[in-house]
Design an enzyme around this catalytic site. Structure first.
Site, short mmCIF file in Angstrom:
data_model
loop_
_atom_site.label_atom_id
_atom_site.label_comp_id
_atom_site.label_asym_id
_atom_site.label_seq_id
_atom_site.Cartn_x
_atom_site.Cartn_y
_atom_site.Cartn_z
N LYS A 2 0.85 -1.20 0.00
CA LYS A 2 0.00 0.00 0.00
C LYS A 2 0.88 1.25 0.00
CE LYS A 2 -3.87 -2.35 2.18
NZ LYS A 2 -4.65 -2.72 3.35
N ASP A 49 -11.45 2.68 3.78
CA ASP A 49 -11.74 1.25 3.69
C ASP A 49 -13.24 1.01 3.45
OD1 ASP A 49 -9.75 -0.71 3.91
OD2 ASP A 49 -9.48 -0.35 6.05
N GLN A 54 -4.90 -1.66 9.55
CA GLN A 54 -4.78 -2.96 8.90
C GLN A 54 -5.37 -4.05 9.81
OE1 GLN A 54 -3.73 -3.39 5.78
NE2 GLN A 54 -3.97 -5.61 5.83
N1 GUN Z 1 -7.00 -6.88 5.94
C1 GUN Z 1 -7.27 -7.61 4.83
N2 GUN Z 1 -7.92 -6.86 3.91
C2 GUN Z 1 -8.04 -5.63 4.45
C3 GUN Z 1 -8.61 -4.41 3.98
O1 GUN Z 1 -9.16 -4.31 2.87
N3 GUN Z 1 -8.52 -3.36 4.83
C4 GUN Z 1 -7.95 -3.44 6.06
N4 GUN Z 1 -7.94 -2.35 6.83
N5 GUN Z 1 -7.43 -4.55 6.53
C5 GUN Z 1 -7.47 -5.64 5.72
#
Ligand code: GUN
Length: 281
Positions: free
Chosen positions: A53, A120, A97
């Site tokens: 990311k 998100d 996350q």
């Molecule tokens: N963990 C796995 N996929 C995601 C996601 O799309 N967003 C977040 N914040 N954590 C994740």
């Protein structure tokens, strides 16, 4: 029949080029989009995702901040950290996350993030807006899936979509987004009776159950569109929830793993961050 590939890697690259231009434009107006990512603990998969990311932000010209916290952090401390970011005018998007350690309430964390910075799309307010079809941040993976289907000009109206998996992050929202596109949606999950009969009814089959090669050619209607959201590691090799080699002979369209849905998820996160920054203008 050999399926056409739904190439997420290519579409992601195209979208990221456009995003880069959008960010350049915003930057000339003194708005540099900013994304803050909070990573709690040392989970190796989470570390990999967070790194990806950050790299994507860097390439697009988005200001990214990584806040690493030990897995001994208390819920109160984590919520205070989020509050600081809620107040920070240089930050347009906040992402914690997942998963986070069990002693911290995931729901409390999600609800602490200001809805207008929830890139998100997990906050209940944004989920509600998604359900009613209002303009809001859409959850990145489901948003990416819909974008891939649209790019391939796959007609969704009246189509029978079967979603295998009912997670809050993927299964539930992807069904809702496709319902918003006028599809007829059936959800299946680990407790569904006759699951394999249901998948055989799908014009469009979305698989997000987290089990390697769970769906094979026998579970797919000839000519169906198959989207594999799974990312599993088997003997050090990545594979999806769909047995690619058998299903590609039966489906009309199929996503590869890797190079399918995966690259789209981060792209839509960038898109949401830029969308949030635009509101600063
Ligand atoms: N963990 C796995 N996929 C995601 C996601 O799309 N967003 C977040 N914040 N954590 C994740």
């Amino acid at each position: 029949m050999t399926a056409l590939l739904l190439n997420g890697k290519e579409l992601a690259a195209k979208k990221r080029e456009q995003l880069k231009k959008d960010v350049e434009h915003l930057t000339t107006k003194n708005v540099v989009p900013g994304l803050a990512v909070i990573l709690v603990g040392e989970d190796p998969a989470s570390q990999t995702y967070v790194k990806a990311k950050q790299k994507a932000c860097e390439q697009a010209g988005i200001h990214s901040v990584l806040i690493k916290k030990s897995d001994t952090i208390t819920e109160e401390e984590l919520l205070a950290e989020i509050e600081l970011l809620n107040q920070d005018k240089s930050i347009d998007g906040i992402l914690v996350q997942l998963p986070i350690p069990k002693h911290i309430s995931e729901q409390a964390v999600i609800e602490k993030i200001a809805p207008e910075k929830d890139v998100d799309g997990f906050h209940p307010i944004n989920i509600g807006k998604m359900m009613t079809g209002e303009d809001t941040f859409l959850p990145c993976t489901p948003y990416g899936v819909v974008e891939m289907l649209k790019e391939a000009e796959i007609d969704l109206v009246g189509k029978h979509v079967v979603v295998v998996g009912r997670s809050n992050i993927v299964g539930k929202p992807v069904g809702q987004l496709l319902l918003n596109e006028h599809a007829t949606v059936t959800y299946c999950h680990s407790r569904t009776k006759n699951l394999r009969e249901m998948t055989n009814l799908a014009d469009i089959l979305i698989v997000a159950i987290g089990r390697p090669n769970f769906i094979n050619a026998e579970d797919v209607k000839p000519g169906a569109v198959v989207v594999d959201v799974g990312i599993n590691r088997v003997d050090g090799k990545l594979c999806g929830d769909v047995d690619f080699d058998s299903v590609k002979e039966k489906a009309s369209y199929l996503t590869p793993v890797p190079g399918g849905v995966g690259p789209m998820t981060i792209t839509m996160l960038l898109e949401n961050t830029v969308q949030s920054a635009r509101k600063r203008l």
